[in-house]
Scaffold this motif. Structure first.
Motif, short mmCIF file in Angstrom:
data_model
loop_
_atom_site.label_atom_id
_atom_site.label_comp_id
_atom_site.label_asym_id
_atom_site.label_seq_id
_atom_site.Cartn_x
_atom_site.Cartn_y
_atom_site.Cartn_z
N ALA A 1 7.20 5.19 10.78
CA ALA A 1 6.98 6.45 10.07
C ALA A 1 7.43 7.63 10.91
N GLU A 2 7.19 7.58 12.21
CA GLU A 2 7.63 8.66 13.09
C GLU A 2 9.15 8.80 13.07
N ARG A 3 9.84 7.68 13.13
CA ARG A 3 11.31 7.73 13.13
C ARG A 3 11.84 8.23 11.79
N ALA A 4 11.26 7.73 10.70
CA ALA A 4 11.72 8.17 9.38
C ALA A 4 11.48 9.66 9.19
N HIS A 5 10.32 10.12 9.61
CA HIS A 5 9.99 11.54 9.49
C HIS A 5 10.99 12.40 10.26
N ALA A 6 11.32 11.98 11.48
CA ALA A 6 12.25 12.74 12.30
C ALA A 6 13.66 12.72 11.73
N ARG A 7 14.08 11.59 11.16
CA ARG A 7 15.43 11.48 10.62
C ARG A 7 15.64 12.39 9.41
N LEU A 8 14.58 12.62 8.65
CA LEU A 8 14.68 13.48 7.47
C LEU A 8 14.32 14.93 7.76
N LYS A 9 13.92 15.23 8.97
CA LYS A 9 13.48 16.58 9.32
C LYS A 9 14.51 17.66 8.96
N PRO A 10 15.81 17.44 9.16
CA PRO A 10 16.77 18.49 8.77
C PRO A 10 16.75 18.84 7.28
N LEU A 11 16.24 17.93 6.46
CA LEU A 11 16.15 18.18 5.02
C LEU A 11 14.80 18.75 4.62
N GLY A 12 13.90 18.94 5.58
CA GLY A 12 12.61 19.54 5.27
C GLY A 12 11.46 18.56 5.36
N PRO A 13 10.27 19.01 4.99
CA PRO A 13 9.08 18.15 5.10
C PRO A 13 9.21 16.92 4.22
N ASN A 14 8.67 15.80 4.72
CA ASN A 14 8.78 14.53 4.02
C ASN A 14 7.57 13.69 4.33
N ASP A 15 7.46 12.54 3.68
CA ASP A 15 6.26 11.72 3.81
C ASP A 15 6.38 10.64 4.88
N GLY A 16 7.43 10.69 5.69
CA GLY A 16 7.58 9.68 6.73
C GLY A 16 7.97 8.33 6.19
N GLY A 17 8.51 8.30 4.98
CA GLY A 17 8.91 7.03 4.39
C GLY A 17 10.07 7.17 3.42
N GLY A 18 10.60 8.38 3.29
CA GLY A 18 11.79 8.53 2.46
C GLY A 18 11.72 9.58 1.38
N ILE A 19 10.52 10.12 1.08
CA ILE A 19 10.38 11.10 0.00
C ILE A 19 10.39 12.51 0.59
N LEU A 20 11.27 13.36 0.08
CA LEU A 20 11.25 14.77 0.44
C LEU A 20 10.19 15.47 -0.40
N LEU A 21 9.30 16.20 0.27
CA LEU A 21 8.21 16.84 -0.47
C LEU A 21 8.72 17.87 -1.47
N GLY A 22 9.87 18.47 -1.19
CA GLY A 22 10.45 19.40 -2.14
C GLY A 22 10.86 18.73 -3.44
N GLN B 1 10.03 27.73 11.02
CA GLN B 1 8.63 27.74 11.43
C GLN B 1 8.10 26.38 11.91
N GLU B 2 8.93 25.39 12.00
CA GLU B 2 8.52 24.03 12.32
C GLU B 2 8.09 23.27 11.06
N ILE B 3 8.27 21.97 11.13
CA ILE B 3 8.09 21.13 9.94
C ILE B 3 6.64 21.03 9.51
N ASP B 4 5.69 21.08 10.45
CA ASP B 4 4.29 21.02 10.05
C ASP B 4 3.90 22.22 9.19
N PHE B 5 4.43 23.38 9.52
CA PHE B 5 4.15 24.57 8.71
C PHE B 5 4.72 24.40 7.30
N ALA B 6 5.92 23.85 7.20
CA ALA B 6 6.54 23.62 5.89
C ALA B 6 5.76 22.59 5.08
N THR B 7 5.25 21.57 5.76
CA THR B 7 4.42 20.56 5.08
C THR B 7 3.16 21.21 4.52
N ALA B 8 2.52 22.05 5.33
CA ALA B 8 1.31 22.74 4.89
C ALA B 8 1.60 23.68 3.73
#
Length: 331
Positions: A262-283, A47-54
């Motif tokens: 932050a944009e680069r960090a967010h994109a690099r972790l995107k395959p693992l799901g929503p994140n804070d753009g600095g290294g933390i996976l929200l899950g 569903q895209e990463i923004d939906f997962a973040t929400a």
């Protein structure tokens, strides 16, 4: 990047278009049991990463435990005096990585210390290493705690400082007998997959090692921050009885990422799901023991929308109020 409107700085305000996105996650959440890294990563792929973040944000705010805490914090008024008439505890700030080299990130805790001092709290920033082995930082923290006079303490940690608090707790709860609360701001408590990404890109890893060598920091400090089974931070966070833990985590949409890093960090972790753009996976973050306070629209550095000084001031007031309730219950 798109900056949120000014009214997002109000603790309880979310823009209408973001509100519609959050409302759209309700049906998906209704059919989900446990929400974890794997489920959110699959949702981001579907569903895209923004939906997962929400969805992760809604999950926290709608939970009985975290939701009640969030509403209580948002209902507070700013600038109120300490609940007990005078501060019942001191505040110690555990700074983040490279806080000496990059004070503009806020990792040095200076703005927080100034605000809490203004409100009457005795506040100190601990002079830990700017970067190094996490075990050394944890040892320094435990030694500092052991030298205190027994007066109640509140710890406030930033990013890597949270890693050091977690390891210090893992070494034993004895040093934390005077610590009544821990306010964890964007703590890297489970490690960060950004280091694993770095290891998969040899040239970038070599550049990072050269920077650390130039600054005379141990390259093994990167290894300490790796995420995954068998890594230093992989163990569970165990809190002593009576210690209140508040984990503050940014939940940014892509449009709110306000720096190229932050944009680069967010994109690099995107395959693992929503994140804070600095290294933390929200899950990872939503499963932590204690309270989770999600900051909508903010990245790892809790930018750009929120004044973290206001938020931390409310947290320490919450701790004061809880201390007052316990005192009244014992009377």
């Amino acid at each position: 990047a798109v900056k949120p409107p000014d009214d997002v700085a109000m603790l309880s305000t979310i823009p209408s278009d973001d509100g519609r996105l959050l409302a759209a996650t309700a049906d998906w959440l209704a059919g989900v049991g446990e929400l974890n890294v794997e489920a959110l990563a699959q949702l981001a792929a579907d569903q895209e990463i923004d939906f997962a973040t929400a969805a992760a944000y809604s999950h926290v705010c709608d939970s009985p435990k975290h939701g009640e805490f969030v509403r209580r914090i948002e209902a507070m008024e700013d600038g109120e005096p300490p609940a007990l008439g005078s501060p019942a505890f001191r505040v110690a700030i555990v700074p983040g990585a490279f806080y000496r080299e990059h004070p503009h990130t806020g990792a040095n805790g200076r703005l927080l210390a100034e605000e809490l001092s203004r409100l009457g709290y005795q506040t100190e920033v601990l002079p830990l290493a700017s970067f190094g082995r996490l075990a050394n930082g944890a040892d320094e923290l435990r030694q500092w705690l052991s030298r205190q006079d027994g007066q109640p303490l509140v710890l406030v940690s930033l990013s890597k400082g949270g890693s050091e608090v977690k390891l210090a707790l893992a070494q034993g709860h004895d040093a934390f007998q005077s610590v009544i609360a821990w306010i964890d701001l964007s703590g890297i408590l489970e490690g960060t997959a950004l280091v694993d990404w770095l290891y998969r890109h040899p040239f970038r890893y070599l550049v990072a090692r050269c920077i650390l060598w130039w600054r005379k920091y141990p390259a093994a400090g990167l290894e300490d921050l790796r995420r995954g089974t068998g890594m230093l931070l992989a163990g569970p966070l165990e809190l002593p009885a009576g210690l209140t833990a508040i984990h503050v985590v940014g939940f940014p949409l892509k449009k709110y990422l306000c720096s190229p890093w932050a944009e680069r960090a967010h994109a690099r972790l995107k395959p693992l799901g929503p994140n804070d753009g600095g290294g933390i996976l929200l899950g990872d973050a939503i499963a932590r023991p204690g309270f989770v306070y999600p900051v909508w629209g903010a990245d790892h550095y809790l930018r750009p929308a929120w004044d973290i000084r206001r938020l931390v001031a409310r947290f320490v007031r919450y701790v004061e109020e809880e201390a007052l309730c316990r005192t009244a219950a014992r009377a």
